[in-house]
Design an enzyme around this catalytic site. Structure first.
Site, short mmCIF file in Angstrom:
data_model
loop_
_atom_site.label_atom_id
_atom_site.label_comp_id
_atom_site.label_asym_id
_atom_site.label_seq_id
_atom_site.Cartn_x
_atom_site.Cartn_y
_atom_site.Cartn_z
N GLU A 258 0.85 -1.19 0.00
CA GLU A 258 0.00 0.00 0.00
C GLU A 258 0.89 1.24 0.00
O GLU A 258 1.94 1.27 0.62
CB GLU A 258 -0.87 -0.02 1.26
CG GLU A 258 -1.77 1.18 1.44
CD GLU A 258 -2.43 1.21 2.82
OE1 GLU A 258 -3.54 1.73 2.94
OE2 GLU A 258 -1.80 0.70 3.78
N LYS A 318 -10.04 0.00 -2.02
CA LYS A 318 -10.26 -0.35 -0.61
C LYS A 318 -11.70 -0.06 -0.22
O LYS A 318 -12.20 1.05 -0.36
CB LYS A 318 -9.30 0.45 0.26
CG LYS A 318 -9.29 0.06 1.73
CD LYS A 318 -8.24 0.86 2.50
CE LYS A 318 -8.17 0.44 3.95
NZ LYS A 318 -7.15 1.22 4.70
N CYS A 373 -4.51 -3.25 4.00
CA CYS A 373 -4.19 -2.72 5.32
C CYS A 373 -5.18 -3.19 6.40
O CYS A 373 -5.32 -4.37 6.64
CB CYS A 373 -4.11 -1.20 5.26
SG CYS A 373 -3.27 -0.45 6.67
#
Length: 521
Positions: A258, A318, A373
């Site tokens: 990321e 995301k 994440c």
């Protein structure tokens, strides 16, 4: 209450010490036992709430210290306090269920699952960090994640903790033999989990996970965005050069973390050229973590799949941006408390669906699911792409904003549990570490350090068989939460019924009205 409060605080400290960092996993059992023991026999529900909040604060304040490293104590303490409130409601449940003074092992454990469910979903999508299950990454109990997922591991941990509290109660009453029964049952659960099968067989795939590092830790990690991009591109070319010279294995696919390109490569030709040159040098598909300047004026946290020729093949956005980190809900309201909200200049837009990349490799197409994440902490965001056919999980993350704290190892522990829960290898790759290649049984084959430049190149196992946890999905969590709710309903009705005769008997005594009025005043 003073002694109960001290016990509740000690319980919370045990829960903290069980989390990755200290990683003394048996203390999670002790922490659960401490709260169960402290709340047994509490008559007033507000006392149960207070005891739960004390446990929560003692657990979350040190565990989440990383959240305030570069933004000050207010966000850290506010986050810790908000999570402690949920443990406060757990304290109410335990006080209600254990009003007669006896520890309720199964109902108490189910209440832990219900509390973590609530904490993982509310508000703003929840914050499922530091769950009981995530403290067990190095424990034999983690193997049970393949049966009922993270909620199942939490339940087993809480059952064992409750059993220890029940044993302590019986020993306090000098019922030595009776106290051995729950201890034996707890020991049996641990022993059963040790040989629990976690298959690791499957087709091998050679991957390269690129940890390019950043110029410096902190909130300004992306101030030199081009340097971060160049770090990852340069290390990718080095891996390709080493493979060509026979100094290392030749990867089938390359993974970047990321924020490895915070310069939008779809709108910046220079960034696009750097990525294209690195991908072509590797000669294999490459997944790049990038921030895209869309939809304007917002931005998107994405994983981009490039083919061996540098052409963009697919993308994942995301789905769960982190509130107060990637977007600010009710910005004008929270600005009244702190101007730190304006550190987030542009809100990240949430993606709408999970994505399974169909990565073309020399040995065939590899269905791979990116989970960006903090998304790895959310059960459904990991489970759904595996149900959709993913054979490999990719967890690209960026830990630069948390410095040399325990946040990175806490997140890695979650990835280890997810590997077992889904029966999938996990490529956990960070810009700064800790990165790791994780087998389907949760063991790590390679791991990097913090704030180092490193490339993890090794085989991972591809599996197609789904675990029982993946098949049953949320059913165990829902069933246990309903069980807890029914238990609390019965306990509440019993509590109300027991108070009616008590009030009636007081009314029947001469002068009882005056005494009751005095008591109320």
């Amino acid at each position: 209450m003073p002694l109960r409060s001290l016990l509740a605080i000690a319980a919370g400290l045990c829960l903290w010490l069980a989390q990755p960092g200290p990683q003394i996993w048996p203390l999670a059992l002790v922490g659960v036992a401490g709260l169960a023991y402290a709340t047994a026999g509490v008559d007033r529900l507000r006392d149960g709430f207070l005891l739960g909040v004390l446990t929560g604060l003692a657990a979350f304040v040190p565990t989440l210290k990383w959240s305030g490293i570069y933004v000050g104590p207010m966000p850290w303490l506010a986050l810790s306090a908000s999570q402690a409130v949920y443990v406060g409601f757990l304290g109410i449940a335990l006080a209600l269920l254990q009003r007669d003074g006896r520890v309720r092992v199964l109902l108490g454990a189910a209440s832990w699952v219900a509390m973590e469910w609530a904490r993982s979903t509310t508000p703003f999508g929840g914050f499922p960090w530091a769950r009981l299950a995530f403290s067990q990454a190095e424990s034999p109990l983690v193997h049970l994640a393949s049966v009922a997922g993270a909620p199942g591991v939490t339940f087993v941990v809480a059952v064992i903790g409750g059993a220890l509290a029940l044993a302590a109660q019986r020993w306090q009453a000098r019922r030595w033999g009776a106290g051995l029964v729950p201890v034996a049952a707890a020991g049996a659960l641990v022993l059963v989990s040790i040989p629990w099968p976690t298959p690791t067989d499957g087709k091998p795939l050679t991957v390269a996970a690129i940890q390019g590092n950043v110029p410096a830790p902190g909130l300004d990690f992306n101030a030199e965005r081009r340097a971060v991009l160049d770090n990852h591109a340069g290390l990718t070319r080095q891996v390709a050069s080493d493979a060509a010279a026979g100094r290392g294995p030749s990867p089938d696919v390359v993974f970047w973390p990321e924020n490895s390109s915070d310069i939008d490569p779809l709108r910046n030709p220079d960034a696009q050229q750097v990525i294209t040159d690195a991908v072509r040098a590797a000669g294999v598909p490459t997944v790049v973590g990038a921030v895209l300047q869309e939809p304007a004026p917002n931005v998107s946290n994405t994983s981009l799949l490039y083919g061996p020729d540098g052409q963009l093949l697919d993308r994942y956005v995301k789905q769960h941006p982190v509130p107060f980190a990637e977007y600010i809900p009710y910005r004008s309201f929270f600005r009244m408390f702190t101007d730190k909200v304006d550190l987030v200049r542009n809100d990240f837009t949430a993606g709408t669906e999970s994505t399974v990349f169909q990565i073309p490799t020399r040995s065939g197409t590899v269905p791979t699911a990116p989970v960006i994440c903090f998304e790895v902490a959310y059960d459904s965001l990991v489970r759904q792409p595996v149900q959709d056919g993913a054979q490999l999980l990719l967890v690209p993350t960026n830990n630069a904003t948390f410095g040399y704290s325990d946040e990175s190892v806490q997140q890695l522990a979650i990835s280890k549990l997810r590997a077992i829960e889904t029966g999938r290898s996990v490529v956990h790759i960070s810009t700064v570490g800790v990165s790791a290649l994780i087998r389907p049984d949760g063991t790590v084959t390679q791991q990097s350090g913090l704030f180092t430049r490193d490339a993890l190149v090794d085989d991972v196992t591809l599996r197609t068989e789904q675990t029982l946890a993946t098949k049953v999905g949320r059913i165990p969590e829902v069933a246990l939460s309903v069980f807890a709710a029914l238990g609390m309903l019965v306990a509440w009705r019993s509590r109300r019924a027991s108070r009616v005769p008590s009030r009636a008997s007081r009314s029947a005594r001469p002068g009882s009205d005056e005494k009751e009025a005095d008591d109320r005043s």
